[in-house]
Structure formats: C-alpha cells, structure tokens
Write an enzyme that holds these catalytic residues in place. Structure first.
Site, short mmCIF file in Angstrom:
data_model
loop_
_atom_site.label_atom_id
_atom_site.label_comp_id
_atom_site.label_asym_id
_atom_site.label_seq_id
_atom_site.Cartn_x
_atom_site.Cartn_y
_atom_site.Cartn_z
N ARG A 1 4.51 11.86 -2.36
CA ARG A 1 3.83 11.70 -3.66
C ARG A 1 3.47 12.70 -4.51
NH1 ARG A 1 0.06 6.15 -2.28
NH2 ARG A 1 1.84 5.06 -1.30
N ARG B 1 -5.80 13.32 0.43
CA ARG B 1 -4.75 13.03 -0.31
C ARG B 1 -3.82 14.08 -0.52
NH1 ARG B 1 -5.13 9.69 -4.94
NH2 ARG B 1 -7.42 9.37 -4.31
N GLU C 1 -10.55 3.95 0.97
CA GLU C 1 -9.22 3.26 1.13
C GLU C 1 -8.72 3.83 2.33
OE1 GLU C 1 -6.99 2.92 -2.29
OE2 GLU C 1 -5.09 2.17 -1.16
N SER D 1 -3.97 -0.73 1.47
CA SER D 1 -3.83 -1.89 0.44
C SER D 1 -2.78 -2.64 0.73
CB SER D 1 -3.44 -0.93 -0.85
OG SER D 1 -3.70 -1.72 -2.31
N ARG E 1 -4.75 8.98 7.02
CA ARG E 1 -6.11 8.57 6.84
C ARG E 1 -6.91 8.03 7.94
NH1 ARG E 1 -6.74 6.60 0.36
NH2 ARG E 1 -5.90 8.47 -0.30
#
Length: 422
Positions: free
Chosen positions: A261, A276, A348, A351, A389
């Site tokens: 990403r 991130r 988070e 999801s 994560r």
RNA sequence: GGGCGGGUGGCAGAGUGGUUGAAUGCACCAGUCUUGAAAACUGGCAUAGGUGUAAGUCUAUCGGGGGUUCGAAUCCCUCCCCGCCCGCCA
C-alpha cells in the site's frame, strides 16, 4: 455497481442510504441518464433491425439475380447506418458517463449501520480480556524490537525508504509463526488455504472496487499489473466472470500474502514503528455465498478472527463501523481492535466486511439460483489477522521489565520451542 | 522474448461472407410407453438488454476490443488465454 432496476423501483431508499454516507441524492440523476440512454438505444435498435432486414433481402435479391433491387436496398441500408453510427456514438458516450458515475459511488450501507462522521463514532459491541497491569514503564513495540536488535528500520530505509522494516532472528521467525498458526486455525474452520497471485490486472481491482477511485493507494508493477493491497483482491476475483453451482457455496478461502500500500493519504500518521507499512503480511479470509447466508457468514468470519486473539490471549474489542468509517465496497463492517499498552488504546488489527452483491456485480460473479435464474453472489472479506500488527501486539503485551519478550503459550511450538525472546 | 497451431452453447464437435443464435452427439428437463426403472420415441434446453399487462417482438453476444462489407462465427488489426517448438530464467 448497482442494479438499475432496483434504483428505478426504489430511488428513495438508495438516496436515503447514500445520504447516510453524506452523499447528495443521486437517484434522479442516475435514472434520468438511464432514461436518456434507453431512449437513444431504442432508436439505434430500430435502425439495426431495419438494416438487418434489408441486408437479408439483399441476399435474396442477389440470389435471384435482381441487381437493381439489391442496389435500391443498399441505399436503404446506408440511411439506417447513418442513424446507427450517430445515435450509437451518443449511446456509448452517455453510457460511459453513467458508468463513470456509478463506478465511483460507494456501496449502500445496511439501514442498521450507525450514523457517524468517523472512527470516533464507531459503536463498541464487545470486549474480551483485560489489559495487563505493568509495574514498569512499558515500551513501544519498535523500541522493544530495536533494542533487541531484531527490528531494523534504518537498514530498511537505506534500500527502500520509510515505512519498511527488516525483521531478524526470532522476530522474523515470529512473523512466520503467527502466519502459520493463523492459517492452521482458519483452515481448521473450513477456509481453504490458497496461494493466489500477488500481481493483478486493473480489472481485478475494479472488481473488488479499489479501482477506479483509489488508484493512488496502489503500487503499479510493470506495464499491466498492480501489486495487491490485500489478498481480498486475489481471493474474491477467483470467482469473477463465472456461474457457480449453488451447492458449491459457500466458498471459504484463506491466504497468507504480502500486501502493498502506498499509504498516499496517510502522510504523518503512524510514521513510527510497524503499524503502518508499505508492505506487510496478512492472513486474509474471503467468503463467497448466497445472499441469504451473508449475514451469518459475516458473523462466522468475525468469530474466526477473534479466535486468533483469544488463542494468543491478547485483549481486544469489537466495534461496528459507523457510516463515516465504512469502506467503499462494504454494506456493514466489524473492526477488531487489539490493546496496545504503549498507546494506552485499542488499535485496528482486523476489518471484516459484508459487501453484498456490490463486488459480484462488478466482477460478474453469479450462481445458479434455479433453472434460468442466475443471481449475483455475496462477497465478504476480513483479516484473520494482519500479521504485522499481531506481532506488534504480542511484543507490547508480552514485554518484560528487562526488555525481553515472553512468547505466548500458543506460539511456542510454532517458534521451535522458544519461550523468551532476548 | 521469437515462431507455429488453436479459442464455437454445460461438454464434445461441425461450420471459412447471406434466414446460422449456430448442424450433430452427449448431458439435462418434460411427456408417451412401462407395475417402476432402463431403452425407444416426441418435445424442450444459452446469456444480457430494450419494448409490451401478456403472448410476443427487437437488439447484442461464436475469447475481449476495433475494422472491412449492404451483410461477419467466417476476412483484417490488436489484446488476452491455451497447446507445441526455440531462447532466457528461480
């Protein structure tokens, strides 16, 4: 994509649901455009019918050797062709405009999705576990990893820039161990282990709705491909352009892949550490099912993702995303947030979204509902879990006063028996 | 990357410019026959869209897109995929 018939029959419902996302009423605009197209299409089709008919007559006339009649018919066809060309071009252009409008529109949320502007309005559904009491100052995961000499951002930056990391030794092993454990758990839950391509064509990304709107979040690879931002793209597209037998549903798939990403819109956020990154590993879950099963499958996927955190004994909470935080393709989403002691908050880690038939329409993925009745499947995706994560959460929650890390019991066998890192 | 050969309905497989949306076989569905089944026989059997209360009717689709032509599954261009040969490579 949307069912124009459904919008035609119930424009108010669409407008109301788009309004929940803060969009202007669009049904009228869509339907007016649709009307325009259909009207022009009718003219084209009539001209085409005339052309087809005359052409057949030409064939017959030629067969009889009646050249005069054939020539006369040819001029007739020429007239029809002018109409076809002119109106056809108009239809194409109007259709293009409508497609562009529709392709850029987010899915309609369920009526039950809580309204809200952003993350802060998400609704907590449940909590599991209790954050541990530390009798020393907790360190952030990147300090822990760096101090152990097993997490190296500087070296990664030298070859790749910021938002990359080199993991070494026991942490690299833990990344693999976590992924292996997750895959073992999810396959035990009936998700088929899958190794899909990491490079995909634009049309695949269009199908899962990363394109056309979010091109800047993606990494192009070569002339024709993009790196996948999530295995959701590869796994969901396994059913594109097909008609599935009803008894093969639901299809449940899982894959461990890197995700890429650009994080174009995230400048300045989570710049420190592994939260991130431009590249991270994730174990993804995807379910393809009949419409009537999607809500139950959604809950099943949530349960399967939660199991991983329970097994690792990491405290977490589940929230339902509000309309302002809901992803583009989703009708309803659950986020799982894991406790991070250094940030004194939940972050988070998964999801899980029900996309309804939104992606199925874009991919043209259907199943045989009955004879002569093919219907669009529903697609769902979720992380089970984000490996990077999870590693962060393990480091922070299992840290000791001396900077060492206790390996979670469930992970010891996957770590070759190692019980403490450092 | 280069060369050659292919891509037709659920499957197999005809069809190289004119009622071909597509022969034929298999599979599938319905009916006749049969106590039942099989066999045999008869009929049906692609998708999307427009229009219509409906029956129907019209349009598009023979891997995708574009072109030639009055007319394209059939000819041309291009892309994708599959097979074989050569080159390169983990």
């Amino acid at each position: 994509m949307f069912d124009l018939k459904a919008i035609r029959e119930n424009p108010e419902a669409f407008d109301r649901l788009w309004a929940k996302r803060g969009l202007e009423p669009l049904s009228k605009k869509i339907l007016d455009q649709d009307k325009l197209i259909r009207k022009a299409m009718q003219v084209v089709q009539e001209a085409e019918a005339a052309r087809n008919k005359a052409s057949k007559q030409i064939g017959a006339a030629m067969g009889k050797g009646d050249k005069e009649e054939a020539e006369r018919l040819k001029t007739e066809v020429a007239g029809a062709k002018n109409v076809i060309a002119a109106m056809g071009a108009q239809v194409e252009s109007e259709k293009g405009q409508l497609d562009n409008l529709l392709a850029g529109l987010p899915n309609v949320p369920f009526e039950t999705v809580p309204d809200g502007a952003g993350e802060e309005d998400n609704v907590e559904l449940s909590k599991w576990g209790t954050p541990r009491d530390f009798d020393f100052d907790v360190k952030a995961h990147d300090d822990l990893g760096t101090d152990l000499g097993l997490m190296d951002f500087e070296t990664a930056a030298k070859m790749s820039g910021s938002r990359f990391v080199v993991l070494r030794g026991a942490l690299s092993r833990m990344d693999r161990a976590l992924a292996a454990m997750m895959l073992d758990m999810q396959t035990a839950e009936g998700f088929e282990e899958t190794s899909p391509p990491f490079l995909v064509w634009p049309k695949a990304l269009y199908g899962t709705s990363q394109l056309p709107k979010f091109a800047e979040d993606l990494y192009p690879a070569g002339e024709d491909h993009f790196l996948i931002p999530t295995a959701e793209v590869s796994l969901t597209n396994t059913v594109r352009e097909s008609i599935l037998e009803a008894e093969t549903l639901p299809k449940r798939m899982t894959a461990h892949t890197p995700c890429f990403r650009s994080e174009a819109g995230a400048a300045g956020r989570d710049t420190k550490g592994m939260i991130r990154q431009h590249q991270f590993n994730k174990v993804e879950l995807v379910t393809i099912c009949k419409p009537e099963d999607s809500e139950a499958e959604h809950l099943n996927m949530l349960r399967c993702a939660e199991l991983v955190l329970q097994k690792l004994e990491l405290p977490y909470r589940v929230v339902e995303l509000c309309t302002g935080d809901l992803g583009f393709g989703a009708r309803k989403s659950f986020d799982i947030e894991v406790w991070l002691p250094s940030q004194d908050t939940y972050r988070e880690i998964s999801s899980i979204s029900n996309c309804g038939d939104f992606q199925a329409r874009r991919m043209n993925a259907r199943y045989k509902h009955a004879a002569k009745d093919n219907r669009f499947v529903h697609t769902l995706n979720g992380s089970g879990l984000a490996v990077g994560r999870t590693l962060v959460a393990v480091l922070e929650n299992y840290q000791n006063a001396d900077g060492t890390i206790t390996v979670p019991k469930a992970l010891v066998s996957y770590m070759g028996g190692l019980e403490v890192i450092g």
